[in-house]
Write an enzyme that holds these catalytic residues in place. Structure first.
Site, PDB file in Angstrom:
ATOM      1  N   MET A 220       0.763  -0.616   0.443  1.00  0.00           N
ATOM      2  CA  MET A 220      -0.153   0.028  -0.050  1.00  0.00           C
ATOM      3  C   MET A 220       1.114   1.558   0.152  1.00  0.00           C
ATOM      4  O   MET A 220       0.523   2.172  -0.992  1.00  0.00           O
ATOM      5  CB  MET A 220      -1.020  -0.016   1.390  1.00  0.00           C
ATOM      6  CG  MET A 220      -2.578  -0.553   1.196  1.00  0.00           C
ATOM      7  SD  MET A 220      -2.836  -0.186  -0.893  1.00  0.00           S
ATOM      8  CE  MET A 220      -3.903   1.698  -0.151  1.00  0.00           C
ATOM      9  N   CYS A 221       1.793   0.847   1.112  1.00  0.00           N
ATOM     10  CA  CYS A 221       2.533   2.368   0.766  1.00  0.00           C
ATOM     11  C   CYS A 221       3.708   2.685  -0.925  1.00  0.00           C
ATOM     12  O   CYS A 221       3.932   4.218  -0.851  1.00  0.00           O
ATOM     13  CB  CYS A 221       3.687   2.249   1.999  1.00  0.00           C
ATOM     14  SG  CYS A 221       4.480   1.050   1.795  1.00  0.00           S
ATOM     15  N   THR A 222       4.024   1.807  -1.429  1.00  0.00           N
ATOM     16  CA  THR A 222       4.097   2.144  -2.807  1.00  0.00           C
ATOM     17  C   THR A 222       2.993   3.010  -3.580  1.00  0.00           C
ATOM     18  O   THR A 222       3.221   3.907  -4.304  1.00  0.00           O
ATOM     19  CB  THR A 222       4.727   0.429  -3.473  1.00  0.00           C
ATOM     20  OG1 THR A 222       5.117  -0.080  -3.034  1.00  0.00           O
ATOM     21  CG2 THR A 222       4.843   0.721  -4.998  1.00  0.00           C
ATOM     22  N   SER A 225       2.392   5.846  -1.944  1.00  0.00           N
ATOM     23  CA  SER A 225       3.149   7.982  -1.881  1.00  0.00           C
ATOM     24  C   SER A 225       4.165   7.422  -2.567  1.00  0.00           C
ATOM     25  O   SER A 225       5.235   8.644  -3.019  1.00  0.00           O
ATOM     26  CB  SER A 225       3.765   7.433  -0.465  1.00  0.00           C
ATOM     27  OG  SER A 225       4.412   6.744   0.078  1.00  0.00           O
TER      28      SER A 225
END
Lengths: 447, 502
Positions: A220-222, A225
């Protein structure tokens, strides 16, 4: 009786047969040979068994299903049922050869059955435009052999569980007449596999769960952001922007088959990509990511379905010893096959009679148990529902699949096992889409 | 339907396969014209798997009339086909599968065509022959070899499948290997890469090991330790959780692979066709030569940079700018290769990107396989060290062909023939082995089994071969993915297969 080289006009007998029709098949049924199964006896009755009595169930009327129906029909099988819950799409037409442009939108099972029944006289395919879960034991029990051409691991596991539930044990000994052989085929691009499962005797689907490749899900972080690939941009639009912007109205879910929906995702992905100077977002890629499309061609399906049908024939007639028990195929570079015996897992949650254990400290939260059930490589449950007997009553601890019950039981996830009133040695019953029967777990408290 | 509508419809219909061989592969398929000799079940199953994906055109050559037996195992014949010409009857039902495809038939025996008009076969992209007698097969093979038309032989005999590819030279630009190593050039960084990297703080490596990368396990461990030390530590001295460092440590083994030119590509550079470029040279060899020239000049011993890098944990900006460094270098290298090329070539970019994966397949002519002096004795004998190797099935197929030559029929077709034919077939096996000087043991069981088959063509085996052969045909037409070389045997009894070079 075989008559030598008759070339007269077709004389179709009352059974719908003509001279020489089954000659290619008969040689394997009426002649003895050095490689036949030990139980094999040459006889003219075996062909009659295939034509009149043997009942086969084909699951799936898609890429593998169409090939399977053709192969079985031309091998002498006449009583065939086919189950498929889908309707025909344009993208099916490059390989699902029983369908034409005019059939788009119609149920696959029905169109497939009609085509075979008219092309192969005497063959009687019965279609079922339904999910496999809509049938119970009484339906499945009527078949001699079941062959699957599915595109879902969940469905495979369910089918596997269903046949395991039909097994009868007399004093701990398996009654062989309760075994329904399951032939399972799968393909992906230029790769495929075919396997023979004798429930209760050989490795089952769950014994070899680890063989299935994990699905690609980006962190999810990829996505949120640090996108680097065009796929990250598409997932951003699908997972984050769609629920937020609700472009087609409240509660309207993203439909991968709706070109307008895909177009929206495509445009948003382009914008996101432009922000980060990422190239490569195309309509085709967008569709592929959203629908998790697996490339497919006619040739691989032809090979795997043929191998499966050969096994159905061997088992139905005892003509040869069946595949024991797994075949892998790949024709990216030349043609490669590998045949091996997949082994049963001693503590398989589906087919071993070994009671399943859950080891947790009493201070563990129910959430942790849920995560274990879904993340453990040998269990890989999808949305397990957990119930337990408390104070003599059956209590649902957590259930996801019905919104109202999910809401009511959600607070239980944050409670500890002790707080929920569970005791050491307690039995928990877990239901999930991956199996038609609940799985019983024994809860062992660790310190 | 307008042209545009038609195109979108085709894109939708072929979507699942376009993701495998792309629009350019599809174009090659749609420009191809394939010839099938004999519309037996094996043949129509192959064609089905070519018509469905949209082959441009097919032509069936077959002089047989449809028998009741044919209708029994062939999906592209119906009960009212009996007595009709088999080429025509099957063409109708195959054509019906896909209206984009042009289906044709010639009601003629291939032997007659070879007598009267052998050049008939020159027009095809590929000729596929199934269930063809040995003598006709060899004649056809000879004509096609001289005309440089690829030839694929396929047969189903009982529970055995057989395929033989006969092509002088087949080039593959896009082989799409399953597990290729990346092209990071960490051992031989080009100037732009060095400049980019030195903007990061990484000078320790260069100073301590004479500008060499770690070569063995010990050095790689030391390198990993170096990476670990690079991880930021908090006030207590505990290393922070840094995913990008973890990823680097995990990839030490594969990322530091030396940037070597693969042997297969070196062989291409040393080939006679690369050395002697003429105005007749095919585009492939001109480009290979240009790549070789590049390696010797601008490349300084290395191939053109591939230009793609694997995804790795990083900030978007830093990843994109690193990716661009590789991408721009690749473009420069491709431009340099172009300058080495004299004639007009559109495919240079693709060749450069795939330089490490270029492949060539050369198959021996049938006459060489069959020639007493040129037979691959060693291959056959060593495979037969295991008497149940698929090689025994090949020897049995050759033996039933001998039988056919002698008796004008195959063994065991009718029940009353089986017993006596076992003896006759065994004689054929012995004479075959003797003729080629093969001291191998062919078990009696196989002789018995092949008599039992009675030249039957069970549909499921024909369907398997139909899928296998069709995909090889697609590889030949699209020049993508690598075809087999040159004999494939499928054993449906054991569900095993093998590939031999004969």
């Amino acid at each position: 009786m075989l008559r030598a080289g008759c070339r007269m006009a077709l004389d179709v007998g009352s059974s719908g047969d003509w001279d020489g029709r089954w000659r290619h098949v008969q040689k394997f049924l009426e002649r003895s040979g050095p490689f036949t199964h030990p139980d094999f006896e040459p006889s003219e009755e075996t062909l009659q068994f295939l034509l009149e009595t043997c009942k086969i169930l084909v699951i799936g009327a898609g890429g593998l299903g169409c090939e399977l129906l053709k192969n079985l029909a031309l091998s002498g099988f006449r009583h065939i049922h086919v189950v498929d819950m889908d309707t025909i799409d344009v993208s099916n037409l490059n390989r699902q050869f029983l369908f034409r442009s005019k059939d788009v939108g119609h149920p696959k099972a029905e169109v497939a059955a009609d085509f075979i029944n008219s092309r192969v006289p005497g063959c009687h395919v019965v279609p079922h435009f339904k999910k496999i879960q809509e049938f119970d034991e009484s339906f499945y029990r009527q078949f001699h052999i079941i062959v699957c051409g599915l595109d879902s691991i969940i469905a495979r596991r369910w089918m596997n569980g269903m046949l395991l539930s039909l097994l009868v044990y007399d004093d701990g000994v398996l009654d062989p007449s309760s075994i329904i052989p399951l032939i399972d085929g799968g393909t992906e691009g230029f790769k495929g596999n075919a396997r023979v499962i004798l429930p209760g005797m050989t490795a089952c689907i769950d014994c070899t769960l680890e063989l299935y490749p994990p699905q690609i899900n980006f962190p999810m972080c990829t996505i949120a952001s640090m996108p680097r690939l065009p796929e990250h941009c598409i997932e951003y639009a699908r997972i984050l922007q769609w629920p937020k912007e609700k472009p087609f109205g409240d509660g309207v879910a993203l439909d991968g088959d709706n070109p307008e929906h895909i177009h929206w995702v495509f445009q948003k992905s382009l914008e996101r990509a432009a922000e980060f100077n990422i190239i490569g977002v195309t309509y085709r890629l967008t569709q592929g990511v959203v629908k998790r499309i697996i490339p497919a061609v006619a040739s691989t399906n032809a090979v795997i379905a043929a191998a499966c049908a050969t096994e159905v024939f061997k088992i139905a007639t005892s003509a040869y010893v069946p595949l024991n028990n797994y075949l892998v195929f790949n024709d990216v570079d030349g043609l490669y096959t590998y045949t091996f015996e997949a082994e049963r897992k001693e503590n398989c949650s589906a087919c071993s009679q070994v009671p399943q254990k859950l080891q947790f400290p009493p201070s563990a939260k129910l959430q942790e148990v849920l995560e274990y059930l879904t993340e453990n490589a040998s269990l890989q449950m999808k949305s397990p529902a957990i119930t337990a007997t408390l104070e003599g009553k059956n209590k649902t601890l957590y259930l996801q699949t019905v919104a109202s019950i999910e809401e009511k039981t959600r607070p239980n996830l944050c409670k500890t096992l002790k707080e929920l009133g569970l005791a050491d040695g307690q039995e928990l019953a877990v239901a999930d889409v991956t199996t038609p029967q609940t799985v019983l777990f024994k809860l062992n408290f660790t310190s | 339907m307008t042209m545009a509508d038609h195109k979108t419809n085709k894109d939708q219909r072929y979507d699942r396969q376009l993701r495998l061989w792309g629009d350019h592969g599809q174009e090659a398929l749609e420009n191809a014209h394939v010839c099938l000799v004999n519309a037996a079940a094996s043949g129509t199953e192959i064609l089905k798997n070519l018509v469905l994906p949209g082959i441009g055109a097919f032509t069936i050559v077959d002089g047989h009339r449809v028998s009741g037996e044919d209708v029994g195992n062939n999906f592209f014949l119906s009960s009212d086909s009996v007595g009709k010409n088999r080429a025509q009857a099957t063409t109708e039902l195959l054509q019906e599968l896909n209206t984009d495809v042009s289906g044709n038939f010639v009601e003629e025996n291939p032997d007659r065509l070879l007598d009267n008009d052998p050049e008939f076969f020159h027009r095809f992209s590929l000729v596929i022959a199934v269930q063809l007698e040995e003598s006709t097969c060899l004649r056809l093979g000879s004509v096609l070899w001289n005309a440089a038309v690829p030839f694929l032989v396929c047969r189903t005999y009982g529970l055995v499948g057989y395929m033989r590819l006969v092509v002088r030279e087949h080039t593959v630009v896009e082989s799409h290997p399953d597990n290729a190593l990346e092209d990071l050039r960490l051992d031989q960084p080009f100037p732009e890469l060095t400049n980019h990297i030195t903007s990061y703080d990484l000078d320790n490596m260069e100073k301590k090991h004479d500008f060499q990368l770690p070569r063995n396990y010990k050095e790689k461990e030391a390198f990993r330790q170096l990476l670990r030390e690079g991880i930021r530590k908090n006030e207590n001295g505990t290393p922070e959780e840094e995913e990008n460092f973890d990823e680097a440590i995990k990839n030490v083994n594969t990322a530091l692979n030396p940037s070597k030119i693969p042997t297969a590509v070196e062989d291409l550079f040393n080939a006679e066709q690369c050395e002697n470029i003429t105005s007749q040279s095919p585009a492939f060899w001109v480009m290979v030569r240009a790549v070789r020239d590049f390696v010797q000049a601008e490349g300084r011993g290395s191939l053109p940079v591939r230009g793609t890098i694997p995804d790795m944990i990083a900030d978007s900006d830093k990843f994109i700018s690193l990716q661009n460094v590789y991408r721009e270098r690749a473009l420069q290298d491709a431009a340099a290769v172009s300058r080495h090329v004299e004639s007009h070539l559109q495919a240079v970019g693709k060749v450069c990107k795939n330089a490490a994966f270029l492949r060539v397949v050369h198959c021996r002519a049938l006459v060489e396989e069959y020639g007493v002096d040129t037979v691959h004795k060693d291959e056959i004998t060593s495979c037969m060290d295991n008497p149940d190797s698929e090689m025994v099935l090949y020897l049995m197929l050759r033996s039933v062909d001998c039988f056919y030559q002698q008796h004008s029929r195959y063994p065991g077709v009718y029940n009353y023939q089986v017993e006596d034919d076992i003896v006759r077939l065994k004689l054929c096996v012995h004479s075959l082995l003797q003729e080629y000087g093969l001291t191998v043991n062919v078990k009696d069981d196989y002789v018995h089994e092949f008599c039992r088959y009675g030249a039957a063509e069970p549909h499921t085996v024909a369907a398997f071969m139909g899928g296998a052969a069709a995909q090889e045909a697609i590889k030949l037409i699209t020049h993508q993915f690598v075809p087999f070389n040159n004999t494939f045997i499928y054993n449906a009894m054991a569900q095993t297969s093998a590939t031999f070079q004969l």
